[in-house]
Every structure is written in C-alpha cells, then in structure tokens.
Design a protein around this motif. Structure first.
Motif, PDB file in Angstrom:
ATOM      1  N   THR A 113       7.425 -19.083 -21.861  1.00 49.06           N
ATOM      2  CA  THR A 113       7.674 -17.713 -22.402  1.00 49.06           C
ATOM      3  C   THR A 113       8.351 -16.840 -21.294  1.00 49.06           C
ATOM      4  O   THR A 113       8.244 -16.937 -20.290  1.00 49.06           O
ATOM      5  CB  THR A 113       6.287 -16.988 -22.724  1.00 49.06           C
ATOM      6  OG1 THR A 113       5.580 -17.967 -23.493  1.00 49.06           O
ATOM      7  CG2 THR A 113       6.266 -15.716 -23.585  1.00 49.06           C
ATOM      8  N   SER A 114       9.165 -15.929 -21.872  1.00 48.39           N
ATOM      9  CA  SER A 114       9.890 -15.148 -21.154  1.00 48.39           C
ATOM     10  C   SER A 114       9.029 -14.190 -20.338  1.00 48.39           C
ATOM     11  O   SER A 114       8.082 -13.675 -20.775  1.00 48.39           O
ATOM     12  CB  SER A 114      11.028 -14.010 -22.028  1.00 48.39           C
ATOM     13  OG  SER A 114      11.548 -13.101 -21.203  1.00 48.39           O
ATOM     14  N   SER A 115       9.216 -13.997 -19.210  1.00 49.26           N
ATOM     15  CA  SER A 115       8.225 -13.048 -18.183  1.00 49.26           C
ATOM     16  C   SER A 115       8.378 -11.724 -18.508  1.00 49.26           C
ATOM     17  O   SER A 115       7.427 -10.984 -18.316  1.00 49.26           O
ATOM     18  CB  SER A 115       9.011 -13.124 -16.643  1.00 49.26           C
ATOM     19  OG  SER A 115      10.258 -12.609 -16.691  1.00 49.26           O
ATOM     20  N   TYR A 120       5.301  -7.351 -20.966  1.00 48.02           N
ATOM     21  CA  TYR A 120       4.821  -6.524 -22.344  1.00 48.02           C
ATOM     22  C   TYR A 120       3.186  -6.703 -22.651  1.00 48.02           C
ATOM     23  O   TYR A 120       2.645  -5.780 -23.231  1.00 48.02           O
ATOM     24  CB  TYR A 120       5.758  -6.304 -23.258  1.00 48.02           C
ATOM     25  CG  TYR A 120       7.125  -5.281 -23.116  1.00 48.02           C
ATOM     26  CD1 TYR A 120       6.677  -4.289 -23.243  1.00 48.02           C
ATOM     27  CD2 TYR A 120       8.379  -6.082 -22.879  1.00 48.02           C
ATOM     28  CE1 TYR A 120       7.935  -3.322 -23.169  1.00 48.02           C
ATOM     29  CE2 TYR A 120       9.253  -5.202 -22.629  1.00 48.02           C
ATOM     30  CZ  TYR A 120       9.085  -3.935 -22.758  1.00 48.02           C
ATOM     31  OH  TYR A 120      10.260  -3.009 -22.765  1.00 48.02           O
ATOM     32  N   ALA A 121       2.858  -7.930 -22.554  1.00 49.37           N
ATOM     33  CA  ALA A 121       1.809  -8.497 -22.971  1.00 49.37           C
ATOM     34  C   ALA A 121       0.528  -7.769 -22.176  1.00 49.37           C
ATOM     35  O   ALA A 121      -0.297  -7.513 -22.702  1.00 49.37           O
ATOM     36  CB  ALA A 121       1.431  -9.969 -23.220  1.00 49.37           C
ATOM     37  N   TYR A 161       0.580 -11.885 -12.079  1.00 54.21           N
ATOM     38  CA  TYR A 161       0.404 -12.736 -13.292  1.00 54.21           C
ATOM     39  C   TYR A 161       1.727 -13.367 -13.520  1.00 54.21           C
ATOM     40  O   TYR A 161       1.781 -14.399 -14.073  1.00 54.21           O
ATOM     41  CB  TYR A 161       0.169 -11.634 -14.514  1.00 54.21           C
ATOM     42  CG  TYR A 161       0.214 -12.424 -15.729  1.00 54.21           C
ATOM     43  CD1 TYR A 161      -0.669 -13.406 -16.203  1.00 54.21           C
ATOM     44  CD2 TYR A 161       1.225 -11.890 -16.752  1.00 54.21           C
ATOM     45  CE1 TYR A 161      -0.465 -14.041 -17.465  1.00 54.21           C
ATOM     46  CE2 TYR A 161       1.506 -12.627 -18.038  1.00 54.21           C
ATOM     47  CZ  TYR A 161       0.399 -13.553 -18.321  1.00 54.21           C
ATOM     48  OH  TYR A 161       0.749 -13.887 -19.547  1.00 54.21           O
ATOM     49  N   THR A 162       2.704 -12.875 -13.388  1.00 56.82           N
ATOM     50  CA  THR A 162       4.044 -13.473 -13.313  1.00 56.82           C
ATOM     51  C   THR A 162       4.341 -14.549 -12.429  1.00 56.82           C
ATOM     52  O   THR A 162       4.976 -15.618 -12.548  1.00 56.82           O
ATOM     53  CB  THR A 162       5.172 -12.392 -13.367  1.00 56.82           C
ATOM     54  OG1 THR A 162       4.837 -11.462 -14.279  1.00 56.82           O
ATOM     55  CG2 THR A 162       6.623 -12.849 -13.528  1.00 56.82           C
ATOM     56  N   LEU A 163       3.931 -14.440 -11.000  1.00 59.32           N
ATOM     57  CA  LEU A 163       4.384 -14.909 -10.000  1.00 59.32           C
ATOM     58  C   LEU A 163       3.678 -16.241  -9.658  1.00 59.32           C
ATOM     59  O   LEU A 163       3.611 -17.042  -8.481  1.00 59.32           O
ATOM     60  CB  LEU A 163       5.000 -14.298  -8.699  1.00 59.32           C
ATOM     61  CG  LEU A 163       6.205 -13.227  -9.064  1.00 59.32           C
ATOM     62  CD1 LEU A 163       6.339 -12.280  -7.961  1.00 59.32           C
ATOM     63  CD2 LEU A 163       7.202 -13.975  -9.281  1.00 59.32           C
TER      64      LEU A 163
END
Length: 286
Positions: A113-115, A120-121, A161-163
């Motif tokens: 899924t796009s980061s 936004y989530a 969360y992203t990394l």
C-alpha cells in the motif's frame, strides 16, 4: 559456445545498467551540485556564476533550527524503530524455518500500500474523533478527546509506522545468520543472558543495526508529506524545506544546497555502515 553466447548478453545488461545510472542518477545529481553553487536569478531560476551564498544560508539560525528539529525527530524515530524492531526481528530470526517466510511476509505487506495512503489512515487513528480517542473515552480513561493530531508526536508516530519495516528487514538478515554456537559457548562460560546479548549478539548483528538505522534515519529527514499531513505543517523537516524551496520559494540554488547536504549525510552513513561491517567481520574471524 556457452561463453560466446553469454558475453553479448552480459555486455548488453551491464551497458544498460551503466547508461541508466548515468542518465537518471549521475547527471541529475551532478546538475543539483552545479545549481547549488550558482546564484539565484531575478527572472530565471538560476544565473550563470559561482557563489557559496546558498551554503552560507545553511548557517542562518532559522534553518539551523529546522536542521536540529529534523535530526532530533529522525533520531527519535530511529531509536523507537530500533527498540520496537529488534525484538520483532529476533523473534523472526529465531522462529522455526517454516514460519519465517510467513513472518517476513507480514513485515512486507505494508509495502503493498502507498505510504501516503497509510499516512492518511493514521489520521483516522489520531483524530479528535478517531479510533484512539473514541476507545479511551469508551473505557472511561479520559473525558475529553486528546490532541494527538497535528503534533510532533503524531509526526514521530507516522514516521515509525511507515519506516519500521526498513529496520526489521536488515536486522532479520543479520540475526538469521547469527551462529547459535557462539551464544551457547558464552552461556557455557557462565555469561548471563544480558551479558551474552550485550557482548555477543549486539556486536555480531551490528551491521544490521547500522543498516537499519541508516534506512530509517535518512528517509525520516525527507518524508515531508508525513509532517504536512500529521503535523499540520507545524513541524518542518528538511524535506519540507527542500520541497518549499523548489515549489514555493523558487529558490533552486538553496534547495539544491539542502539536497547536497542530505546526500553528504547519506555518504557518511554509508561509510559508518562499511566500517561497522568490517569490524563485525574482524570479530567473527577472531
């Protein structure tokens, strides 16, 4: 016969990679370096000339504050990813072999899924009427919603969360190659679990630690959309500063100087990784 057939393919493959990197990597980066030493034009983006004015701006207290905040948030993000990711990677690396591919797949799934979509989530979770505040109010722990969104804490949460997968995967690669016999030998010699972890496991997995920290720290400096979305533009990272110089202020030389600074930071991190890998290899050989 096989060698004569493979040589043309090898030359084509090597040549394609070389020209791809030359056109789409070396030339653009060389242009950025050149523009960073050129003066800003009144009507054009840049003018012909040579100046260090853009690099001199980096010493302005306003931009030094941005650098400090960026490095602080990126460092905090890296430490949190390391603290969270190391136990998780160790569990995966010590799990039965038939379960490891499944556990690694669970780590990789977020990449599908796009980061930007995942960022936004996070707003749904951290918003005033979000999942976290709703749950805390329902449990009676708070009476009014907490201000979680548009804060530095929200930016750090979004970056972690992203990394986090970028920290787990290098750590897993190092832990999986860890020789269990060395751990058993340390225990047989009377070393406690904490001593074994500190003097045996940590040094042997140091290349993975350095690689994971590098993969988290550097993107953490430049992921401007996380700061814009979760920080409400209240928290400015170096990436935000670069984006604004190119798109808003139209100061391409200064934006290029900032980009070159980040590139040099990456080079230092790569050098640290090579040094750590060599030291770890020397300890294993000893």
């Amino acid at each position: 016969m096989t060698r004569s057939r493979s040589n043309p393919f090898r030359r084509v493959a090597t040549g394609s990679i070389f020209w791809w990197l030359f056109i789409f990597a070396l030339i653009p980066n060389a242009m950025v370096v050149m523009v960073s030493f050129m003066p800003r034009g009144e009507t054009e983006f840049v003018e012909l000339g040579l100046t260090l004015e853009s690099y001199g701006k980096l010493l302005d207290p306003l931009y030094l504050q941005v650098f400090w905040e960026s490095f602080w948030l990126a460092t905090l993000t890296t430490l949190l990813c390391l603290v969270i990711g190391y136990p998780f990677a160790y569990i995966i690396g010590r799990a039965p072999r038939h379960l490891r591919p499944l556990l690694v797949l669970l780590v990789i799934i977020p990449f599908w899924t796009s980061s930007l979509v995942r960022t936004y989530a996070m707003m749904i979770l951290l918003g005033t009427q979000g999942v976290i505040n709703t749950a805390l109010i329902a449990l009676g722990l708070i009476t009014e919603p907490l201000e979680l969104l548009f804060t530095p804490g929200a930016v750090v949460a979004g970056l972690v969360y992203t990394l986090l997968p970028f920290m787990v995967l290098p750590l897993y690669a190092s832990i999986e190659k860890l020789d269990v016999r060395l751990i058993e030998a340390a225990r047989d010699l009377g070393a406690r679990k904490l001593t074994t972890f500190r003097k045996v496991i940590i040094p042997l997995t140091m290349p993975g630690i350095v690689a994971g920290c590098m993969l988290v720290f550097l993107p953490g400096l430049g992921m401007y959309y996380v700061s814009d979305i979760l920080g409400g533009a209240k928290t400015t990272l170096i990436g935000n500063l670069i984006q604004r110089q190119f798109l808003s202020a139209r100061d391409w030389p200064f934006g290029s100087a900032l980009s070159v600074t980040l590139t040099l930071t990456m080079a230092l991190m790569l050098w640290a990784y090579v040094v750590a890998a060599r030291r770890a290899a020397q300890k294993v050989e000893a």
